[in-house]
Design a protein around this motif. Structure first.
Motif, PDB file in Angstrom:
ATOM      1  N   GLU A  21       0.831  -1.201   0.000  1.00 25.71           N
ATOM      2  CA  GLU A  21       0.000   0.000   0.000  1.00 25.71           C
ATOM      3  C   GLU A  21       0.869   1.256   0.000  1.00 25.71           C
ATOM      4  N   ALA A  22       1.929   1.276   0.776  1.00 29.93           N
ATOM      5  CA  ALA A  22       2.839   2.430   0.788  1.00 29.93           C
ATOM      6  C   ALA A  22       3.480   2.611  -0.583  1.00 29.93           C
ATOM      7  N   ARG A  23       3.876   1.523  -1.216  1.00 36.75           N
ATOM      8  CA  ARG A  23       4.473   1.598  -2.557  1.00 36.75           C
ATOM      9  C   ARG A  23       3.488   2.227  -3.541  1.00 36.75           C
ATOM     10  N   ARG A  24       2.246   1.806  -3.488  1.00 38.79           N
ATOM     11  CA  ARG A  24       1.207   2.354  -4.373  1.00 38.79           C
ATOM     12  C   ARG A  24       1.022   3.853  -4.133  1.00 38.79           C
ATOM     13  N   LEU A  25       0.988   4.252  -2.883  1.00 41.27           N
ATOM     14  CA  LEU A  25       0.783   5.664  -2.547  1.00 41.27           C
ATOM     15  C   LEU A  25       1.981   6.523  -2.945  1.00 41.27           C
ATOM     16  N   PHE A  26       3.186   6.022  -2.725  1.00 37.34           N
ATOM     17  CA  PHE A  26       4.378   6.759  -3.170  1.00 37.34           C
ATOM     18  C   PHE A  26       4.340   6.958  -4.686  1.00 37.34           C
ATOM     19  N   ALA A  27       4.021   5.902  -5.430  1.00 36.91           N
ATOM     20  CA  ALA A  27       3.990   5.979  -6.889  1.00 36.91           C
ATOM     21  C   ALA A  27       2.943   6.984  -7.370  1.00 36.91           C
ATOM     22  N   ALA A  28       1.875   7.160  -6.597  1.00 35.73           N
ATOM     23  CA  ALA A  28       0.815   8.107  -6.936  1.00 35.73           C
ATOM     24  C   ALA A  28       1.147   9.529  -6.479  1.00 35.73           C
ATOM     25  N   GLY A  29       2.332   9.726  -5.904  1.00 35.04           N
ATOM     26  CA  GLY A  29       2.713  11.058  -5.438  1.00 35.04           C
ATOM     27  C   GLY A  29       2.046  11.456  -4.139  1.00 35.04           C
ATOM     28  N   ARG A  30       1.725  10.474  -3.298  1.00 35.46           N
ATOM     29  CA  ARG A  30       1.009  10.728  -2.046  1.00 35.46           C
ATOM     30  C   ARG A  30       1.798  10.245  -0.833  1.00 35.46           C
ATOM     31  N   PRO A  31       2.976  10.819  -0.587  1.00 31.41           N
ATOM     32  CA  PRO A  31       3.785  10.350   0.545  1.00 31.41           C
ATOM     33  C   PRO A  31       3.141  10.600   1.901  1.00 31.41           C
ATOM     34  N   PHE A  32       2.320  11.645   2.024  1.00 31.33           N
ATOM     35  CA  PHE A  32       1.633  11.887   3.290  1.00 31.33           C
ATOM     36  C   PHE A  32       0.753  10.690   3.646  1.00 31.33           C
ATOM     37  N   HIS A  33       0.079  10.152   2.649  1.00 29.49           N
ATOM     38  CA  HIS A  33      -0.807   9.009   2.863  1.00 29.49           C
ATOM     39  C   HIS A  33       0.001   7.739   3.130  1.00 29.49           C
ATOM     40  N   ALA A  34       1.158   7.611   2.479  1.00 34.57           N
ATOM     41  CA  ALA A  34       2.043   6.472   2.778  1.00 34.57           C
ATOM     42  C   ALA A  34       2.499   6.537   4.229  1.00 34.57           C
ATOM     43  N   HIS A  35       2.758   7.737   4.722  1.00 36.08           N
ATOM     44  CA  HIS A  35       3.141   7.902   6.130  1.00 36.08           C
ATOM     45  C   HIS A  35       2.048   7.358   7.049  1.00 36.08           C
ATOM     46  N   GLU A  36       0.779   7.605   6.697  1.00 33.89           N
ATOM     47  CA  GLU A  36      -0.311   7.112   7.537  1.00 33.89           C
ATOM     48  C   GLU A  36      -0.369   5.594   7.554  1.00 33.89           C
ATOM     49  N   ASP A  64      18.810  20.248   0.717  1.00 32.58           N
ATOM     50  CA  ASP A  64      19.740  21.251   1.247  1.00 32.58           C
ATOM     51  C   ASP A  64      20.260  22.155   0.126  1.00 32.58           C
ATOM     52  N   GLU A  65      20.540  21.559  -1.017  1.00 31.79           N
ATOM     53  CA  GLU A  65      21.152  22.306  -2.120  1.00 31.79           C
ATOM     54  C   GLU A  65      20.135  23.080  -2.958  1.00 31.79           C
ATOM     55  N   ASP A  66      18.973  22.461  -3.225  1.00 30.34           N
ATOM     56  CA  ASP A  66      18.011  23.062  -4.151  1.00 30.34           C
ATOM     57  C   ASP A  66      16.796  23.680  -3.473  1.00 30.34           C
ATOM     58  N   GLY A  67      16.490  23.265  -2.265  1.00 32.80           N
ATOM     59  CA  GLY A  67      15.390  23.857  -1.521  1.00 32.80           C
ATOM     60  C   GLY A  67      13.998  23.350  -1.813  1.00 32.80           C
ATOM     61  N   GLY A  68      13.784  22.648  -2.909  1.00 29.78           N
ATOM     62  CA  GLY A  68      12.457  22.132  -3.221  1.00 29.78           C
ATOM     63  C   GLY A  68      11.575  23.225  -3.799  1.00 29.78           C
ATOM     64  N   PRO A  69      10.315  23.005  -4.028  1.00 29.57           N
ATOM     65  CA  PRO A  69       9.636  21.749  -3.730  1.00 29.57           C
ATOM     66  C   PRO A  69       9.997  20.643  -4.716  1.00 29.57           C
ATOM     67  N   LEU A  70       9.836  19.424  -4.247  1.00 27.83           N
ATOM     68  CA  LEU A  70      10.134  18.229  -5.027  1.00 27.83           C
ATOM     69  C   LEU A  70       8.860  17.655  -5.627  1.00 27.83           C
ATOM     70  N   ASP A  71       8.991  16.973  -6.738  1.00 24.55           N
ATOM     71  CA  ASP A  71       7.893  16.182  -7.286  1.00 24.55           C
ATOM     72  C   ASP A  71       7.882  14.879  -6.480  1.00 24.55           C
ATOM     73  N   PRO A  72       6.843  14.631  -5.680  1.00 26.24           N
ATOM     74  CA  PRO A  72       6.868  13.464  -4.787  1.00 26.24           C
ATOM     75  C   PRO A  72       6.879  12.117  -5.512  1.00 26.24           C
ATOM     76  N   ALA A  73       6.233  12.018  -6.655  1.00 29.35           N
ATOM     77  CA  ALA A  73       6.247  10.747  -7.380  1.00 29.35           C
ATOM     78  C   ALA A  73       7.610  10.504  -8.018  1.00 29.35           C
ATOM     79  N   ALA A  74       8.206  11.554  -8.567  1.00 31.83           N
ATOM     80  CA  ALA A  74       9.514  11.413  -9.216  1.00 31.83           C
ATOM     81  C   ALA A  74      10.625  11.111  -8.216  1.00 31.83           C
ATOM     82  N   HIS A  75      10.449  11.509  -6.974  1.00 33.19           N
ATOM     83  CA  HIS A  75      11.477  11.288  -5.953  1.00 33.19           C
ATOM     84  C   HIS A  75      11.084  10.208  -4.951  1.00 33.19           C
ATOM     85  N   ALA A  76      10.067   9.428  -5.270  1.00 30.74           N
ATOM     86  CA  ALA A  76       9.609   8.376  -4.363  1.00 30.74           C
ATOM     87  C   ALA A  76      10.678   7.304  -4.184  1.00 30.74           C
ATOM     88  N   PRO A  77      10.733   6.713  -3.006  1.00 31.47           N
ATOM     89  CA  PRO A  77      11.719   5.655  -2.771  1.00 31.47           C
ATOM     90  C   PRO A  77      11.313   4.359  -3.461  1.00 31.47           C
TER      91      PRO A  77
END
Length: 169
Positions: free
Chosen positions: A53-68, A149-162
């Motif tokens: 489920e966390a993998r699915r949520l990360f891929a959808a760009g929803r890391p907040f929901h993966a945290h839950e 630290d270097e770029d400051g964000g914001p990041l694309d959450p799906a593109a940077h998902a683990p």
């Protein structure tokens, strides 16, 4: 006019829980706005279901929901694994903060989560619980923290998902 505890939105167990819709990164939206479906809380899953489920949520760009999802495992799982799930939740929140543009908070949580999974792995002598490559996740988190630290964000959450690996390994 300030809100009193009796005026607050409550869930079925009486806990305070905002009924406001939320966006994909968990930020509250105005009442009546269209948000994304919220992740149900308190769901008991197997560790494999948690990772899937966390993998699915990360891929959808929803890391907040993966945290839950990780938080549910942290709160309901065996005591010996709570530090693992807590650390994984910190990684997800770190990515969430990075996606929201909070580079400092995101980097801090990513590093805290990386240290936690390394400590848990060392203490438990498990490098790949439930198919999770913990050393790889720690490297991912530290690299992403450096990027923030270097770029400051914001990041694309799906593109940077683990990459969580296979839960069925």
């Amino acid at each position: 006019m300030s809100e009193t505890p009796a005026d607050r939105d409550r869930d079925s167990e009486g806990r305070a829980r905002s009924a406001r819709p939320r966006d994909g990164l968990g930020r509250p939206l105005p009442h009546g706005a269209e948000g994304v479906e919220r992740q149900p809380e308190g769901v008991a899953r197997t560790p494999e279901q948690t990772v899937d489920e966390a993998r699915r949520l990360f891929a959808a760009g929803r890391p907040f929901h993966a945290h839950e999802v990780f938080e549910d495992a942290w709160k309901s799982g065996p005591a010996a694994e709570r530090a693992l799930w807590k650390s994984l939740a910190q990684l997800a929140v770190g990515l969430t903060h990075g996606a929201r543009g909070n580079a400092t908070g995101g980097a801090r949580l990513l590093r805290r989560g990386a240290a936690g999974i390394e400590e848990w792995s060392h203490d438990s002598a498990q490098a790949r619980p439930y198919g999770l490559g913990l050393a790889e996740l720690a490297d991912w988190a530290r690299d992403l923290a450096t990027l923030l630290d270097e770029d400051g964000g914001p990041l694309d959450p799906a593109a940077h998902a683990p990459a969580l690996g296979s839960a069925h390994s």
